[in-house]
Design a protein around this motif. Structure first.
Motif, PDB file in Angstrom:
ATOM      1  N   THR A 167     -12.263 -55.390  32.526  1.00 44.33           N
ATOM      2  CA  THR A 167     -12.820 -55.919  31.280  1.00 44.33           C
ATOM      3  C   THR A 167     -14.318 -55.663  31.204  1.00 44.33           C
ATOM      4  O   THR A 167     -14.841 -55.222  30.174  1.00 44.33           O
ATOM      5  N   ARG A 168     -15.007 -55.927  32.295  1.00 43.52           N
ATOM      6  CA  ARG A 168     -16.461 -55.710  32.327  1.00 43.52           C
ATOM      7  C   ARG A 168     -16.788 -54.225  32.184  1.00 43.52           C
ATOM      8  O   ARG A 168     -17.740 -53.851  31.481  1.00 43.52           O
ATOM      9  N   HIS A 169     -16.010 -53.380  32.836  1.00 45.17           N
ATOM     10  CA  HIS A 169     -16.195 -51.934  32.729  1.00 45.17           C
ATOM     11  C   HIS A 169     -16.068 -51.486  31.273  1.00 45.17           C
ATOM     12  O   HIS A 169     -16.873 -50.692  30.774  1.00 45.17           O
ATOM     13  N   THR A 170     -15.066 -52.017  30.578  1.00 43.75           N
ATOM     14  CA  THR A 170     -14.857 -51.673  29.177  1.00 43.75           C
ATOM     15  C   THR A 170     -16.042 -52.108  28.326  1.00 43.75           C
ATOM     16  O   THR A 170     -16.512 -51.351  27.465  1.00 43.75           O
ATOM     17  N   ARG A 171     -16.547 -53.311  28.572  1.00 41.44           N
ATOM     18  CA  ARG A 171     -17.720 -53.795  27.812  1.00 41.44           C
ATOM     19  C   ARG A 171     -18.911 -52.884  28.034  1.00 41.44           C
ATOM     20  O   ARG A 171     -19.621 -52.528  27.083  1.00 41.44           O
ATOM     21  N   TRP A 172     -19.160 -52.526  29.280  1.00 38.84           N
ATOM     22  CA  TRP A 172     -20.296 -51.662  29.587  1.00 38.84           C
ATOM     23  C   TRP A 172     -20.109 -50.281  28.952  1.00 38.84           C
ATOM     24  O   TRP A 172     -21.075 -49.659  28.513  1.00 38.84           O
ATOM     25  N   SER A 173     -18.876 -49.805  28.917  1.00 32.74           N
ATOM     26  CA  SER A 173     -18.608 -48.507  28.287  1.00 32.74           C
ATOM     27  C   SER A 173     -18.925 -48.566  26.795  1.00 32.74           C
ATOM     28  O   SER A 173     -19.557 -47.660  26.249  1.00 32.74           O
ATOM     29  N   ASN A 174     -18.463 -49.623  26.154  1.00 35.87           N
ATOM     30  CA  ASN A 174     -18.653 -49.762  24.705  1.00 35.87           C
ATOM     31  C   ASN A 174     -20.114 -49.948  24.313  1.00 35.87           C
ATOM     32  O   ASN A 174     -20.500 -49.615  23.193  1.00 35.87           O
ATOM     33  N   THR A 175     -20.922 -50.493  25.202  1.00 37.42           N
ATOM     34  CA  THR A 175     -22.336 -50.734  24.875  1.00 37.42           C
ATOM     35  C   THR A 175     -23.274 -49.643  25.410  1.00 37.42           C
ATOM     36  O   THR A 175     -24.486 -49.746  25.243  1.00 37.42           O
ATOM     37  N   GLY A 176     -22.735 -48.619  26.053  1.00 34.82           N
ATOM     38  CA  GLY A 176     -23.547 -47.492  26.510  1.00 34.82           C
ATOM     39  C   GLY A 176     -24.244 -47.684  27.845  1.00 34.82           C
ATOM     40  O   GLY A 176     -25.088 -46.867  28.230  1.00 34.82           O
ATOM     41  N   VAL A 177     -23.885 -48.732  28.578  1.00 35.34           N
ATOM     42  CA  VAL A 177     -24.538 -48.971  29.871  1.00 35.34           C
ATOM     43  C   VAL A 177     -24.212 -47.853  30.855  1.00 35.34           C
ATOM     44  O   VAL A 177     -25.102 -47.344  31.548  1.00 35.34           O
ATOM     45  N   TRP A 178     -22.953 -47.432  30.915  1.00 31.40           N
ATOM     46  CA  TRP A 178     -22.576 -46.372  31.855  1.00 31.40           C
ATOM     47  C   TRP A 178     -23.294 -45.069  31.530  1.00 31.40           C
ATOM     48  O   TRP A 178     -23.658 -44.320  32.433  1.00 31.40           O
ATOM     49  N   LYS A 179     -23.500 -44.807  30.258  1.00 31.96           N
ATOM     50  CA  LYS A 179     -24.223 -43.582  29.861  1.00 31.96           C
ATOM     51  C   LYS A 179     -25.652 -43.619  30.408  1.00 31.96           C
ATOM     52  O   LYS A 179     -26.146 -42.631  30.946  1.00 31.96           O
TER      53      LYS A 179
END
Length: 112
Positions: A64-76
Motif C-alpha cells: 500500500t505504501r509503495h503504491t502511494r509513493w508511486s502515485n505521488t512521484g516519490v520513487w521517481k
C-alpha cells in the motif's frame, strides 16, 4: 552489507526527500529505510509481495505504501537521485528490443 540493501551513502542521499520523516506534514513513518529496503528486496529478488520476509513487516502495508509513493512521484525522485551515481551493479536488457539473427534462434538453413 546485507544483500539487496542500500549502502549508507545511498541512504544519506535520499533520506531527506522521503515522506513521513520527522518535521513533515502527515503521519511519521516508523522506518523509511526498512521500507525502501523491503521494496528493493522485492524487486531485486523477483518475488511477489506476499513472499516478503517477515522482517519487513506486513506485505500488505508495504504494498500500500509503495503504491502511494508511486502515485505521488516519490520513487521517481529516488531513482533520479540514485541514478546520478549509477554503478551498473544491476543492468537489465529488455529482450523485446534485442534482435538476433534468424540462425541464432535455430531456424533451418535454406538449401543452396
Amino acid at each position: 552489507m546485507r544483500r539487496y540493501a542500500l549502502r549508507d551513502d545511498q541512504w544519506d542521499r535520499i533520506k531527506n526527500i522521503l515522506p513521513g520523516r520527522e518535521g513533515t506534514r502527515g503521519a511519521n513513518a516508523r522506518d523509511n529505510r526498512l521500507f525502501v529496503e523491503a521494496v528493493l528486496y522485492r524487486y531485486r529478488a523477483g518475488i511477489p509481495w506476499r513472499d516478503l520476509p517477515e522482517r519487513f513487516g506486513d506485505f500488505r502495508v508495504v504494498h500500500t505504501r509503495h503504491t502511494r509513493w508511486s502515485n505521488t512521484g516519490v520513487w521517481k525522485k529516488i531513482f533520479e537521485i540514485l541514478a546520478e551515481d549509477a554503478d551498473n551493479e544491476y543492468a537489465m536488457i529488455d529482450s523485446t528490443i534485442v534482435r538476433a539473427h534468424q540462425h541464432s534462434a535455430g531456424a533451418k538453413k535454406k538449401p543452396h
